[in-house]
Design a protein around this motif. Structure first.
Motif, mmCIF file in Angstrom:
data_model
loop_
_atom_site.group_PDB
_atom_site.id
_atom_site.type_symbol
_atom_site.label_atom_id
_atom_site.label_comp_id
_atom_site.label_asym_id
_atom_site.label_seq_id
_atom_site.Cartn_x
_atom_site.Cartn_y
_atom_site.Cartn_z
ATOM 1 N N UNK A 74 21.042 86.326 19.433
ATOM 2 C CA UNK A 74 19.412 87.293 18.953
ATOM 3 C C UNK A 74 18.349 86.396 19.468
ATOM 4 N N UNK A 75 18.480 85.187 19.502
ATOM 5 C CA UNK A 75 16.828 84.335 19.444
ATOM 6 C C UNK A 75 16.826 84.564 21.518
ATOM 7 N N UNK A 76 18.242 84.937 22.290
ATOM 8 C CA UNK A 76 17.653 85.699 23.918
ATOM 9 C C UNK A 76 17.204 86.568 24.402
ATOM 10 N N UNK A 77 17.681 87.806 23.222
ATOM 11 C CA UNK A 77 17.380 88.601 23.030
ATOM 12 C C UNK A 77 16.092 89.326 23.408
ATOM 13 N N UNK A 78 15.587 90.171 24.480
ATOM 14 C CA UNK A 78 14.079 90.344 24.995
ATOM 15 C C UNK A 78 13.933 91.796 24.544
ATOM 16 N N UNK A 79 13.644 92.254 24.276
ATOM 17 C CA UNK A 79 13.222 93.621 23.734
ATOM 18 C C UNK A 79 11.862 94.061 24.985
ATOM 19 N N UNK A 80 11.410 95.794 24.272
ATOM 20 C CA UNK A 80 10.101 95.942 25.608
ATOM 21 C C UNK A 80 10.170 95.428 26.498
ATOM 22 N N UNK A 81 11.082 95.463 27.643
ATOM 23 C CA UNK A 81 11.161 94.814 28.781
ATOM 24 C C UNK A 81 10.963 95.705 29.972
ATOM 25 N N UNK A 82 9.754 95.611 31.151
ATOM 26 C CA UNK A 82 9.769 96.660 32.240
ATOM 27 C C UNK A 82 10.457 97.445 32.716
ATOM 28 N N UNK A 83 10.123 98.602 33.042
ATOM 29 C CA UNK A 83 10.990 99.444 33.618
ATOM 30 C C UNK A 83 11.214 98.948 35.054
ATOM 31 N N UNK A 121 21.007 93.380 36.899
ATOM 32 C CA UNK A 121 19.501 93.548 37.962
ATOM 33 C C UNK A 121 19.100 92.505 38.258
ATOM 34 N N UNK A 122 19.299 92.717 39.852
ATOM 35 C CA UNK A 122 18.462 91.273 40.213
ATOM 36 C C UNK A 122 17.096 91.531 41.406
ATOM 37 N N UNK A 123 16.955 90.632 41.265
ATOM 38 C CA UNK A 123 15.362 90.821 42.184
ATOM 39 C C UNK A 123 15.799 89.880 43.006
ATOM 40 N N UNK A 124 15.665 89.643 44.112
ATOM 41 C CA UNK A 124 15.651 88.524 45.339
ATOM 42 C C UNK A 124 14.565 87.361 44.592
ATOM 43 N N UNK A 125 13.433 88.169 44.249
ATOM 44 C CA UNK A 125 12.379 87.237 44.009
ATOM 45 C C UNK A 125 12.583 86.251 42.996
ATOM 46 N N UNK A 126 13.940 86.441 42.557
ATOM 47 C CA UNK A 126 13.616 86.480 41.153
ATOM 48 C C UNK A 126 14.925 85.460 40.484
ATOM 49 N N UNK A 127 15.786 84.852 42.173
ATOM 50 C CA UNK A 127 16.681 84.964 41.534
ATOM 51 C C UNK A 127 16.607 83.293 41.437
ATOM 52 N N UNK A 128 17.346 82.123 40.405
ATOM 53 C CA UNK A 128 19.021 83.053 39.544
ATOM 54 C C UNK A 128 18.852 83.971 38.970
ATOM 55 N N UNK A 129 17.272 83.790 38.402
ATOM 56 C CA UNK A 129 17.517 84.803 37.354
ATOM 57 C C UNK A 129 17.134 86.498 36.954
ATOM 58 N N UNK A 130 18.320 86.630 36.509
ATOM 59 C CA UNK A 130 18.703 88.558 36.302
ATOM 60 C C UNK A 130 18.504 89.173 34.876
ATOM 61 N N UNK A 131 18.694 89.794 34.993
ATOM 62 C CA UNK A 131 18.672 91.122 34.031
ATOM 63 C C UNK A 131 20.323 91.261 33.429
ATOM 64 N N UNK A 132 20.404 91.335 32.266
ATOM 65 C CA UNK A 132 21.390 91.613 31.601
ATOM 66 C C UNK A 132 20.671 92.887 30.645
ATOM 67 N N UNK A 133 20.528 94.691 31.154
ATOM 68 C CA UNK A 133 20.603 95.443 29.849
ATOM 69 C C UNK A 133 20.668 96.408 29.888
ATOM 70 N N UNK A 134 20.476 96.900 28.656
ATOM 71 C CA UNK A 134 21.252 98.145 28.050
ATOM 72 C C UNK A 134 20.142 99.574 29.463
ATOM 73 N N UNK A 135 21.046 100.521 29.680
ATOM 74 C CA UNK A 135 20.592 101.465 30.351
ATOM 75 C C UNK A 135 19.880 102.110 29.477
ATOM 76 N N UNK A 136 19.260 102.038 28.860
ATOM 77 C CA UNK A 136 18.024 103.060 27.984
ATOM 78 C C UNK A 136 16.886 102.817 27.641
ATOM 79 N N UNK A 137 16.057 103.378 27.449
ATOM 80 C CA UNK A 137 14.013 102.940 27.048
ATOM 81 C C UNK A 137 15.103 102.314 26.027
ATOM 82 N N UNK A 138 13.786 101.420 25.987
ATOM 83 C CA UNK A 138 13.528 99.408 24.927
ATOM 84 C C UNK A 138 14.959 99.334 24.516
#
Lengths: 151, 99
Positions: B56-65, A41-58
């Motif tokens: 492990x060091x890079x993993x971010x938990x409790x990210x904003x929605x 996931x990325x936001x134009x305002x935050x590039x070059x940084x992007x998120x790579x995240x699991x699709x579940x809460x927390x």
């Protein structure tokens, strides 16, 4: 396969040029073998940084970036086995994502893992964290020296 | 785990395609030669361990929605990089980046 990383290789849009794409990770990530997919996931305002995240809460999340134009003299040599696994043919269909480690305090410096990038096939959206063949040339804790990267 | 004792110049074969030989023994260090198909990944174990601890060091938990890195990326070098990337992009396009 050797891929030179230049500015033009920085194209966050993949798949259907969306700001949100599901990346399949059939082999998980180092230390997180159970993961099978994450969304980029990325936001134009935050590039070059992007998120790579699991699709579940927390779920688990990483901050990643494409190294093009950011890390000078970076290149990745991907092993034949990984090229085959990912079914990539060249720079056009390959995305390189380096995982970012944020400093514990806000004044510290951001570091990047240049040794084990996540390589993604832009067409199939399949990825794998690969230890590059030329890993001895680079650091797994490359400090992002914004002033000194020749930007 | 199978543990075998080997002397200098002796070897071990694994399956049809992998061969390991002891090529040099010097003090507490052993040089090992490995022949294997190119498709088999051979790495020093420390590198794998380094990748695991790095993740492990890079993993971010409790990210904003929503995708909002702003608070997370408050580190000054990150902010600087975002600003530089934006400036560069704006310069390339010849217009101010107003996205």
């Amino acid at each position: 396969m050797k891929l030179k990383v230049d500015e033009d290789s920085n194209v966050p849009e993949i798949g259907h040029a969306d700001t949100r794409s599901e990346i399949k990770l059939p082999q998980g990530l180092f230390g997180f073998a159970e993961i099978r997919s994450m969304e980029l996931v990325f936001d134009q305002d935050e590039l070059p940084f992007m998120w790579l995240r699991e699709q579940k809460q927390d779920g688990l999340a990483f901050i990643v970036l494409e190294p093009g134009g950011i890390i000078s003299n970076y290149s990745v040599e991907i092993s034949d086995a990984d090229v085959k696994f990912l079914d990539i043919t060249g720079p056009e269909d390959t995305m390189i994502l380096n995982i970012v480690t944020l400093p514990p305090d806000q004044s510290g410096k951001v570091s990047l893992n240049l040794v084990g990038p996540i390589i993604v096939n832009r067409k199939t959206l399949t990825g794998k964290q690969c230890i590059i063949n030329n890993h001895e040339e680079f650091s797994a804790r490359h400090v992002l020296d914004v002033g000194g990267e020749g930007l | 785990m199978l543990i075998l004792s080997r002397k200098l110049d002796q070897g071990i074969t694994i399956g049809d395609e992998i061969e390991i030989s002891i090529t040099k023994i010097e003090g507490d260090s052993v040089k090992i030669g490995i022949s294997a198909p190119r498709s088999i990944s051979i790495l020093r174990r420390e590198i794998l361990e380094e990748m695991q601890s790095s993740n492990l060091a890079a993993a971010v938990t409790s990210i904003p929605k929503q995708s909002n890195l702003k608070s997370t990326l408050a580190a000054s070098s990150a902010k600087q990089l975002i600003a530089q990337m934006r400036a560069k992009k704006a310069a390339k396009e010849g217009t101010p980046d107003n996205k």
